[in-house]
Design a protein around this motif. Sequence first.
Motif, PDB file in Angstrom:
ATOM      1  N   TRP A 253      -0.044  13.529  -1.073  1.00 18.89           N
ATOM      2  CA  TRP A 253      -0.726  13.814   0.853  1.00 18.89           C
ATOM      3  C   TRP A 253      -1.463  12.896   0.903  1.00 18.89           C
ATOM      4  N   GLY A 254      -2.658  12.354   0.406  1.00 14.28           N
ATOM      5  CA  GLY A 254      -3.315  10.927  -0.027  1.00 14.28           C
ATOM      6  C   GLY A 254      -2.824   9.709   0.554  1.00 14.28           C
ATOM      7  N   PHE A 255      -2.187   9.372  -0.436  1.00 13.45           N
ATOM      8  CA  PHE A 255      -1.573   8.373  -0.332  1.00 13.45           C
ATOM      9  C   PHE A 255      -0.417   7.465   0.665  1.00 13.45           C
ATOM     10  N   VAL A 256       0.183   8.625   1.467  1.00 13.71           N
ATOM     11  CA  VAL A 256       0.790   8.416   2.433  1.00 13.71           C
ATOM     12  C   VAL A 256       0.458   8.753   3.411  1.00 13.71           C
ATOM     13  N   TYR A 257      -0.256   9.747   3.535  1.00 12.89           N
ATOM     14  CA  TYR A 257      -1.498   9.942   4.864  1.00 12.89           C
ATOM     15  C   TYR A 257      -2.175   9.218   5.209  1.00 12.89           C
ATOM     16  N   GLY A 258      -2.708   8.386   3.961  1.00 18.22           N
ATOM     17  CA  GLY A 258      -3.613   7.393   4.389  1.00 18.22           C
ATOM     18  C   GLY A 258      -3.087   6.098   5.285  1.00 18.22           C
ATOM     19  N   ALA A 259      -1.930   5.807   4.977  1.00 16.81           N
ATOM     20  CA  ALA A 259      -1.093   4.687   5.710  1.00 16.81           C
ATOM     21  C   ALA A 259      -0.450   5.505   7.249  1.00 16.81           C
ATOM     22  N   ALA A 260      -0.444   6.280   6.944  1.00 15.89           N
ATOM     23  CA  ALA A 260       0.089   6.835   8.574  1.00 15.89           C
ATOM     24  C   ALA A 260      -0.947   7.057   9.215  1.00 15.89           C
ATOM     25  N   ALA A 261      -2.695   7.374   9.034  1.00 16.23           N
ATOM     26  CA  ALA A 261      -3.522   6.904   9.602  1.00 16.23           C
ATOM     27  C   ALA A 261      -3.289   5.864  10.187  1.00 16.23           C
ATOM     28  N   MET A 262      -3.910   5.262   9.317  1.00 20.22           N
ATOM     29  CA  MET A 262      -3.891   3.722   9.720  1.00 20.22           C
ATOM     30  C   MET A 262      -3.305   2.713  10.847  1.00 20.22           C
ATOM     31  N   SER A 263      -1.481   3.273  10.254  1.00 20.87           N
ATOM     32  CA  SER A 263      -1.113   2.709  11.228  1.00 20.87           C
ATOM     33  C   SER A 263      -1.270   3.424  12.722  1.00 20.87           C
ATOM     34  N   SER A 264      -0.968   4.660  13.112  1.00 20.85           N
ATOM     35  CA  SER A 264      -1.538   5.440  13.863  1.00 20.85           C
ATOM     36  C   SER A 264      -2.625   4.804  14.983  1.00 20.85           C
TER      37      SER A 264
ATOM     38  N   TYR B 193     -12.324   9.980  -3.328  1.00 24.70           N
ATOM     39  CA  TYR B 193     -11.036  10.316  -2.591  1.00 24.70           C
ATOM     40  C   TYR B 193     -11.412   9.600  -1.507  1.00 24.70           C
ATOM     41  N   LEU B 194     -12.455   9.319  -0.726  1.00 26.37           N
ATOM     42  CA  LEU B 194     -12.655   8.586   0.061  1.00 26.37           C
ATOM     43  C   LEU B 194     -11.674   7.425   0.107  1.00 26.37           C
ATOM     44  N   LEU B 195     -12.212   7.095  -1.672  1.00 25.74           N
ATOM     45  CA  LEU B 195     -11.683   5.197  -1.530  1.00 25.74           C
ATOM     46  C   LEU B 195      -9.916   5.647  -2.305  1.00 25.74           C
ATOM     47  N   TRP B 196      -9.392   6.931  -2.181  1.00 27.03           N
ATOM     48  CA  TRP B 196      -7.990   6.934  -2.485  1.00 27.03           C
ATOM     49  C   TRP B 196      -7.283   6.857  -1.172  1.00 27.03           C
ATOM     50  N   LEU B 197      -8.347   7.272  -0.472  1.00 29.46           N
ATOM     51  CA  LEU B 197      -7.252   7.336   1.037  1.00 29.46           C
ATOM     52  C   LEU B 197      -7.763   5.959   1.535  1.00 29.46           C
ATOM     53  N   THR B 198      -8.303   5.644   1.796  1.00 23.94           N
ATOM     54  CA  THR B 198      -8.205   4.436   2.022  1.00 23.94           C
ATOM     55  C   THR B 198      -7.908   2.343   1.945  1.00 23.94           C
ATOM     56  N   PHE B 199      -8.145   2.507   0.395  1.00 23.81           N
ATOM     57  CA  PHE B 199      -7.753   1.553  -0.819  1.00 23.81           C
ATOM     58  C   PHE B 199      -6.077   1.138  -0.934  1.00 23.81           C
ATOM     59  N   PRO B 200      -5.955   2.460  -2.111  1.00 28.28           N
ATOM     60  CA  PRO B 200      -4.041   2.082  -1.813  1.00 28.28           C
ATOM     61  C   PRO B 200      -2.795   1.780  -0.844  1.00 28.28           C
ATOM     62  N   PRO B 201      -2.984   3.235  -0.021  1.00 34.38           N
ATOM     63  CA  PRO B 201      -2.783   2.848   1.014  1.00 34.38           C
ATOM     64  C   PRO B 201      -2.729   1.940   1.589  1.00 34.38           C
ATOM     65  N   MET B 202      -3.248   1.057   1.540  1.00 38.74           N
ATOM     66  CA  MET B 202      -3.118  -0.516   2.624  1.00 38.74           C
ATOM     67  C   MET B 202      -1.817  -1.024   2.167  1.00 38.74           C
ATOM     68  N   ILE B 203      -1.272  -1.302   0.777  1.00 39.25           N
ATOM     69  CA  ILE B 203      -0.153  -1.801  -0.068  1.00 39.25           C
ATOM     70  C   ILE B 203       1.000  -0.863   0.738  1.00 39.25           C
ATOM     71  N   LEU B 204       0.686  -0.110   1.273  1.00 38.76           N
ATOM     72  CA  LEU B 204       1.971   0.131   2.042  1.00 38.76           C
ATOM     73  C   LEU B 204       2.492   0.193   3.445  1.00 38.76           C
ATOM     74  N   LEU B 205       0.878  -0.279   3.691  1.00 37.94           N
ATOM     75  CA  LEU B 205       1.509  -0.801   5.623  1.00 37.94           C
ATOM     76  C   LEU B 205       2.096  -2.579   4.955  1.00 37.94           C
ATOM     77  N   PHE B 206       2.322  -3.128   4.172  1.00 39.25           N
ATOM     78  CA  PHE B 206       2.612  -4.374   3.755  1.00 39.25           C
ATOM     79  C   PHE B 206       3.407  -4.571   2.954  1.00 39.25           C
ATOM     80  N   ALA B 207       3.695  -3.649   2.512  1.00 40.07           N
ATOM     81  CA  ALA B 207       5.213  -3.244   1.564  1.00 40.07           C
ATOM     82  C   ALA B 207       5.776  -2.135   2.065  1.00 40.07           C
ATOM     83  N   GLY B 208       5.998  -1.078   3.041  1.00 37.51           N
ATOM     84  CA  GLY B 208       6.511   0.080   3.738  1.00 37.51           C
ATOM     85  C   GLY B 208       6.786   0.807   2.278  1.00 37.51           C
ATOM     86  N   GLN B 209       6.937   2.425   2.490  1.00 40.51           N
ATOM     87  CA  GLN B 209       6.675   3.667   2.633  1.00 40.51           C
ATOM     88  C   GLN B 209       7.750   3.418   1.210  1.00 40.51           C
TER      89      GLN B 209
END
Length: 441
Positions: free
Chosen positions: A110-121, A355-371
């Motif tokens: 959840w944290g991995f996917v939500y992180g990217a969604a929160a950034m986009s929103s 977990y803060l770092l997990w929410l922040t950095f890995p999801p950045m990949i999804l911003l560019f690569a898609g989910q």
Amino acid sequence: MTDTTGNTQDTGAPPAPGSRPRKSSWKYIGPGIVVAATGVGAGDLVATLIAGSNFGYTLLWAAIVGCLVKISLAEAAGRWHLATGRTLFDGWASLGRWTTYFFGVYVVVWGFVYGAAAMSSSALPLQALFPGVMDLEWWGIACALVGLVFVWFNQYAVFEKVMTVLVGVMFVVTVYLAVRVVPNLGDAFAGLLPVLPDEKDSVLNTLGLIGGVGGTITLAAYGYWVNAKGWTDTGWMKVMRLDNRVAYLTTGVFVIAMLVVGAELLHSANIALAGGDRGLVQLGDILEEEYGTATATFFLIGFFATSFTSLIGVWHGVSLMFTDFVTRGRKRAAPSSGEEIASGTREKSWPFRAYLLWLTFPPMILLFAGQPFRLVIVYGVLGAAFMPFLALTLIRLLNSDRIPRDWRNGVLSNVMLALAGLLFLILCVKQIWDQPWSEFF
């Protein structure tokens, strides 16, 4: 003072040693504002707008019922923390190892996917406010980094103050828009009658609106914010219950205001919004055409406040829960206590920051690569399963000898939690059924 879930223990139960009952007072309000701000995200506003756009005021009653359901869930979580002096995850762990396995998988995926969604929103309104400055992905990364730094270097007291300011912005914007479109009060009052739209799948659409507004895992985080505020025993029970009601009164205002906008601005003109967060950007364009640039800009500021409060709220609250998960999972770990959370030490601990770092950095990949397709399906299934998990485990915990008898569920609390569990179980089954499983394998 009687709570909204049917318990009357505040007047009859003696407080625990050292837990002198505090008089419920507005000056203590705080965790409720945080849970309301975190729980109401851009997706919730879009869902409510679309309900107003499609059905006018018909489902106004459903939005209000949704708030009452969430009051019951959050009150139950807060009551567990205060009555036992232990955390919700400690309660889950007492039900068996399966709860730990479920939560562990859930919180990581959840944290991995939500992180990217929160950034986009959070990025969408900024890109609309400052066109041509940066691409959406870079706005999202900027929001994530600001959220990371803010939560990393501040403890709950500062976090709550900032959230309160942003909620104030959300409140002013949503109420202003509702007044600006001139609500039809007669139709609005008629919408309080429990009537289903004359549409296909109207029952499921109605249940989706009831269950979808105002919180997911953030409802479970409420008890942690209650402890972080310094409320750690039954002396704070009255205060917590007032705070919780304020949370969902605030949520109700947001929901009703956006449904009014959908009914008056979109339904009457037969305008369809796009799904997802981009629907709010589209609404900004509509507002600019109807009321001018100033109103559209004001709305986009409110849109950003809505999205960014959800981001930093999750960054803080779910990180506290993850910390409890890691701490409680160690061998021979002592039961997690509210006093430990209130001390603020967990906000500086390595699991919290990991977990803060997990929410922040890995999801950045999804911003560019898609989910990733399969990951999104797993995320959807786990997310759908969490709310029935929360409701049903709270029923088990709050009717057992794990909690002092004086603070166990009353009849109304059991009824509300059972209805919540049934509602979210139906929505969970629908979510799982709707997944494209043929393409998954």
